[in-house]
Design an enzyme around this catalytic site. Structure first.
Site, PDB file in Angstrom:
ATOM      1  N   GLY A  53      -7.979   5.322   6.420  1.00  0.00           N
ATOM      2  CA  GLY A  53      -6.960   6.326   6.132  1.00  0.00           C
ATOM      3  C   GLY A  53      -7.428   7.681   5.637  1.00  0.00           C
ATOM      4  O   GLY A  53      -6.724   8.670   5.791  1.00  0.00           O
ATOM      5  N   ASP A 112      -1.607   3.614  -4.350  1.00  0.00           N
ATOM      6  CA  ASP A 112      -0.294   2.985  -4.421  1.00  0.00           C
ATOM      7  C   ASP A 112      -0.254   2.133  -5.700  1.00  0.00           C
ATOM      8  O   ASP A 112       0.018   2.646  -6.773  1.00  0.00           O
ATOM      9  CB  ASP A 112      -0.102   2.159  -3.146  1.00  0.00           C
ATOM     10  CG  ASP A 112       1.288   1.566  -3.005  1.00  0.00           C
ATOM     11  OD1 ASP A 112       2.205   2.016  -3.699  1.00  0.00           O
ATOM     12  OD2 ASP A 112       1.458   0.638  -2.191  1.00  0.00           O
ATOM     13  N   ARG A 174      -1.713   7.946  12.646  1.00  0.00           N
ATOM     14  CA  ARG A 174      -2.699   8.601  11.779  1.00  0.00           C
ATOM     15  C   ARG A 174      -2.908  10.053  12.209  1.00  0.00           C
ATOM     16  O   ARG A 174      -3.383  10.888  11.444  1.00  0.00           O
ATOM     17  CB  ARG A 174      -4.044   7.876  11.853  1.00  0.00           C
ATOM     18  CG  ARG A 174      -4.026   6.429  11.369  1.00  0.00           C
ATOM     19  CD  ARG A 174      -5.453   5.881  11.364  1.00  0.00           C
ATOM     20  NE  ARG A 174      -5.505   4.427  11.262  1.00  0.00           N
ATOM     21  CZ  ARG A 174      -5.478   3.754  10.111  1.00  0.00           C
ATOM     22  NH1 ARG A 174      -5.383   4.395   8.974  1.00  0.00           N
ATOM     23  NH2 ARG A 174      -5.539   2.440  10.110  1.00  0.00           N
TER      24      ARG A 174
HETATM   25  P1  IMP Z   1      -3.243  -0.026  -3.404  1.00  0.00           P
HETATM   26  O1  IMP Z   1      -3.374   1.239  -4.214  1.00  0.00           O
HETATM   27  O2  IMP Z   1      -4.252  -1.072  -3.754  1.00  0.00           O
HETATM   28  O3  IMP Z   1      -1.836  -0.578  -3.478  1.00  0.00           O
HETATM   29  O4  IMP Z   1      -3.509   0.245  -1.874  1.00  0.00           O
HETATM   30  C1  IMP Z   1      -3.564   1.473  -1.321  1.00  0.00           C
HETATM   31  C2  IMP Z   1      -3.702   1.319   0.180  1.00  0.00           C
HETATM   32  O5  IMP Z   1      -2.481   0.783   0.743  1.00  0.00           O
HETATM   33  C3  IMP Z   1      -3.907   2.655   0.846  1.00  0.00           C
HETATM   34  O6  IMP Z   1      -5.289   2.952   0.998  1.00  0.00           O
HETATM   35  C4  IMP Z   1      -3.191   2.500   2.161  1.00  0.00           C
HETATM   36  O7  IMP Z   1      -4.059   1.970   3.133  1.00  0.00           O
HETATM   37  C5  IMP Z   1      -2.103   1.494   1.905  1.00  0.00           C
HETATM   38  N1  IMP Z   1      -0.795   2.170   1.672  1.00  0.00           N
HETATM   39  C6  IMP Z   1      -0.115   2.232   0.512  1.00  0.00           C
HETATM   40  N2  IMP Z   1       1.039   2.904   0.648  1.00  0.00           N
HETATM   41  C7  IMP Z   1       1.101   3.290   1.947  1.00  0.00           C
HETATM   42  C8  IMP Z   1       2.071   4.046   2.711  1.00  0.00           C
HETATM   43  O8  IMP Z   1       3.119   4.511   2.239  1.00  0.00           O
HETATM   44  N3  IMP Z   1       1.768   4.239   4.028  1.00  0.00           N
HETATM   45  C9  IMP Z   1       0.641   3.754   4.601  1.00  0.00           C
HETATM   46  N4  IMP Z   1      -0.297   3.048   3.926  1.00  0.00           N
HETATM   47  C10 IMP Z   1      -0.059   2.810   2.608  1.00  0.00           C
HETATM   48 MG    MG Z   2      -6.239   2.831   3.070  1.00  0.00          MG
END
Ligand code: IMP
Ligand code: MG
Length: 184
Positions: A53, A112, A174
């Site tokens: 990403g 996130d 993307r």
């Molecule tokens: P976390 O912080 O461990 O929950 O994970 C973050 C990852 O979840 C990011 O690097 C994204 O790949 C994916 N992610 C979280 N929110 C979104 C979103 O709204 N759209 C697309 N991917 C997301």
């Molecule tokens: Mg990611």
């Protein structure tokens, strides 16, 4: 010919709205690059792009950074039982660089829950870098389950699923130059 943000909405009718335009992204990325350039004078930091990403963010950010630096790439997947990410990271692709005594800037698309980045930092700390900081284009602060240091945040966004500028839905979209919200 350039393809304006609005024109994508006719080609991608399932996009509900543009949350952050490509112009807004580029302006903010430039600001972050100036900050980073000021903070890392005299150091040669390694920008670590968290695949997949973060690739557009890494490319735009580093092009505006005016101190010597290196880039490296890492791919992780967070997995665990149940419906939610446990934050246990599995390294799919590891760094090439030796990071002992190096200044590391982790480049993420979005924070996130924070679980992925928190675990990644824990793993990388065992390799004895000089410092680790995080740059993330998007900050879904309200979804946070684990506090993480975010030194270079792009934009705070609400708890909505977003696509574009590296962020995917089933590996697609993307390519969009803006951050958009999909129709429910
Ligand atoms: P976390 O912080 O461990 O929950 O994970 C973050 C990852 O979840 C990011 O690097 C994204 O790949 C994916 N992610 C979280 N929110 C979104 C979103 O709204 N759209 C697309 N991917 C997301
Ligand atoms: Mg990611």
């Amino acid at each position: 010919m350039t393809f304006d943000d609005q024109e994508y909405l006719t080609r991608y009718p399932f996009i509900e709205k543009i949350l952050i335009s490509s112009d807004e992204i580029q302006l903010r990325v430039k600001e972050l690059a100036v900050e980073i350039s000021n903070d890392y004078q005299g150091s040669i930091p390694i920008f670590v792009c968290i695949l997949k990403g973060a690739y557009p963010f890494l490319a735009d950010l580093t092009r505006r950074v005016a101190v010597d630096h290196e880039v490296d790439f890492m791919a992780v997947s967070s997995y665990g039982g149940g419906t939610e990410s446990s934050g246990v990271v599995k390294i799919i692709k590891d760094l090439k660089a030796n990071i002992v005594d190096r200044d590391i800037i982790l480049v993420e698309d979005i924070i996130d829950t924070g679980l992925t980045i928190a675990n990644l930092i824990e793993v990388l700390e065992t390799r004895n870098p000089r410092s680790i900081r995080v740059a993330a284009l998007l900050d879904k602060k309200i979804a946070r389950k684990k506090e993480v240091p975010l030194h270079y945040p792009g934009f705070e966004i609400p708890k909505e699923f977003v696509i574009g500028y590296g962020l995917d839905y089933n590996e697609k979209y993307r390519n969009l130059p803006f951050i958009g919200v999909m129709k429910a």
